[in-house]
Design a protein around this motif. Sequence first.
Motif, short mmCIF file in Angstrom:
data_model
loop_
_atom_site.label_atom_id
_atom_site.label_comp_id
_atom_site.label_asym_id
_atom_site.label_seq_id
_atom_site.Cartn_x
_atom_site.Cartn_y
_atom_site.Cartn_z
N GLN A 266 0.55 -1.19 0.04
CA GLN A 266 0.19 -0.08 0.00
C GLN A 266 0.78 1.37 -0.04
N GLU A 267 1.90 1.22 0.82
CA GLU A 267 2.94 2.31 0.76
C GLU A 267 3.53 2.57 -0.53
N ILE A 268 3.91 1.50 -1.37
CA ILE A 268 4.40 1.63 -2.59
C ILE A 268 3.58 2.29 -3.60
N LEU A 269 2.16 1.92 -3.39
CA LEU A 269 1.19 2.32 -4.35
C LEU A 269 0.80 4.02 -4.15
N LYS A 270 0.88 4.26 -2.64
CA LYS A 270 0.61 5.58 -2.34
C LYS A 270 1.81 6.55 -2.83
N HIS A 271 3.06 6.13 -2.69
CA HIS A 271 4.05 6.93 -3.06
C HIS A 271 4.06 6.90 -4.54
N ALA A 272 3.51 6.24 -5.42
CA ALA A 272 3.70 6.17 -6.73
C ALA A 272 2.74 7.42 -7.43
N LEU A 273 1.65 7.70 -6.48
CA LEU A 273 0.77 8.97 -6.79
C LEU A 273 1.43 10.17 -7.05
N PRO A 274 2.22 10.90 -6.33
CA PRO A 274 2.62 12.01 -6.85
C PRO A 274 3.82 11.87 -7.80
N VAL A 275 4.31 10.87 -8.27
CA VAL A 275 5.39 10.41 -9.30
C VAL A 275 4.80 10.40 -10.73
N THR A 276 3.57 9.68 -10.85
CA THR A 276 3.08 9.41 -12.11
C THR A 276 1.46 9.60 -12.32
N LYS A 277 0.93 9.74 -13.60
CA LYS A 277 -0.54 9.94 -13.84
C LYS A 277 -0.89 8.36 -14.27
N LYS A 278 0.09 7.76 -14.98
CA LYS A 278 -0.14 6.34 -15.34
C LYS A 278 0.48 5.30 -14.70
N LEU A 279 -0.30 4.46 -14.43
CA LEU A 279 0.62 3.30 -13.59
C LEU A 279 0.21 1.99 -13.97
N LEU A 280 1.36 1.09 -14.16
CA LEU A 280 0.90 -0.45 -14.55
C LEU A 280 1.57 -1.19 -13.37
N VAL A 281 0.59 -2.12 -12.77
CA VAL A 281 0.94 -2.93 -11.67
C VAL A 281 0.81 -4.36 -12.14
N VAL A 282 2.10 -5.24 -11.69
CA VAL A 282 1.85 -6.46 -11.65
C VAL A 282 1.68 -7.00 -10.43
N THR A 283 0.88 -7.88 -10.27
CA THR A 283 0.64 -8.59 -8.85
C THR A 283 0.15 -10.13 -8.96
N ILE A 284 0.44 -10.76 -7.80
CA ILE A 284 -0.08 -12.11 -7.61
C ILE A 284 -1.21 -12.09 -6.86
N GLU A 285 -1.70 -11.22 -6.36
CA GLU A 285 -2.71 -11.23 -5.32
C GLU A 285 -3.76 -10.06 -5.63
N PRO A 286 -5.04 -10.25 -5.35
CA PRO A 286 -5.96 -9.02 -5.64
C PRO A 286 -5.62 -7.95 -4.88
N ILE A 287 -5.45 -6.63 -5.62
CA ILE A 287 -5.27 -5.54 -4.76
C ILE A 287 -6.15 -4.36 -5.47
N ASP A 288 -6.96 -4.57 -5.85
CA ASP A 288 -8.05 -3.58 -6.52
C ASP A 288 -8.24 -2.57 -5.18
N HIS A 289 -8.64 -2.88 -4.08
CA HIS A 289 -8.99 -1.97 -3.11
C HIS A 289 -7.74 -1.25 -2.61
N MET A 290 -6.45 -1.80 -2.97
CA MET A 290 -5.23 -1.02 -2.55
C MET A 290 -4.97 0.01 -3.63
N ILE A 291 -5.49 -0.36 -4.99
CA ILE A 291 -5.11 0.56 -5.92
C ILE A 291 -6.12 1.97 -5.81
N GLU A 292 -7.22 1.66 -5.43
CA GLU A 292 -8.31 2.63 -5.38
C GLU A 292 -7.92 3.84 -4.31
#
Length: 332
Positions: A266-292
């Motif tokens: 969650q921290e990784i995703l949170k810190h991506a927000l100020p860095v980029t407008k577009k994000l591509l994530v590769v995951t082995i677990e469901p993380i839709d809620h974390m993305i949002e």
Amino acid sequence: MKPLSPTGGFIYTYAYHQDEKDLCQLEMRAFFGEDTGGKVIKSNRAIAPGRSPFIKERIELLFEEAEFADIVKRSGGLDMEDSTFKVIFPKINGLDAAEQVDFDEKRDMERQIGFVIKGKADVHNPDIIFGLIPYDGRWHFGIYQLSESVWFKHQQKPREYSTALSTKTARAIANIAVPDPKGVKAIDPCCGIGTVLVEALSMGIDIVGRDINPLVVDGSRENIAHFGLSGSVDLGAIADITEQYDVAIIDMPYNLYTHATPDEQQEILKHALPVTKKLLVVTIEPIDHMIEQAGFTIIDRCIAKKSLFLREILVCEKMEMPLFSGHELQQA
């Protein structure tokens, strides 16, 4: 040879295993804005065949007609002068039954076209190859180009581990994230040993890497250099990034070198927000809620398979109004 006059259109043929179809179609949508259930697609967008691990060949269209006889007639206007040529009717999987042509008929069609083109035919080492393809009820003819499997050459790296992305998947991911490299700045802030970096750099994508583990940073640099590529890989956390990028590619850490807990993800995703407008994530677990929660919305997705190992690839964009503030995320 007199200058040829392409129409601006292209026919692409595809080859993939059934397990790769979902990933291939996501890459198609990134390139062309649409996918197809078959293995042929027509577009006005020029994609170098070697970019995609799934594109088998490309025909840059010179003309198309409803009847084969009209293709032959128009081919008679081609003058190769001192250049040699060859005409092929490639084997295409996934054509409609009405467009299937048997082997002998294909060879006859090649001969008919080759006979009327002004110039010298050379079946072994021609200067230019012409291709003929039936598609969507019409005949298409143009300059043929076979794809080169560049990604295959990157399979043997000095540094490797078993759970890393395959070079084929990594190449598709780089294309999905950056379908048009012109003017695009990309970052892989959890780059590991650099599988995505190698594929992206080999396609001319402006991308930098980063990781918190000095061992994998060294491995990534070694892999990049091994293939004669040039790219920057820094040691550091995503939270320390100060520059802005057009897209970030995050393969969530889950290997023997670095494993992120749900809170760390969650921290990784949170810190991506100020860095980029577009994000591509590769995951082995469901993380839709974390993305949002991080302030992104998922706009496209697919499942990538490697034997029994499944990864989900999520294409995300920054929300105009994040669901949570930074303070609320810290409280979560």
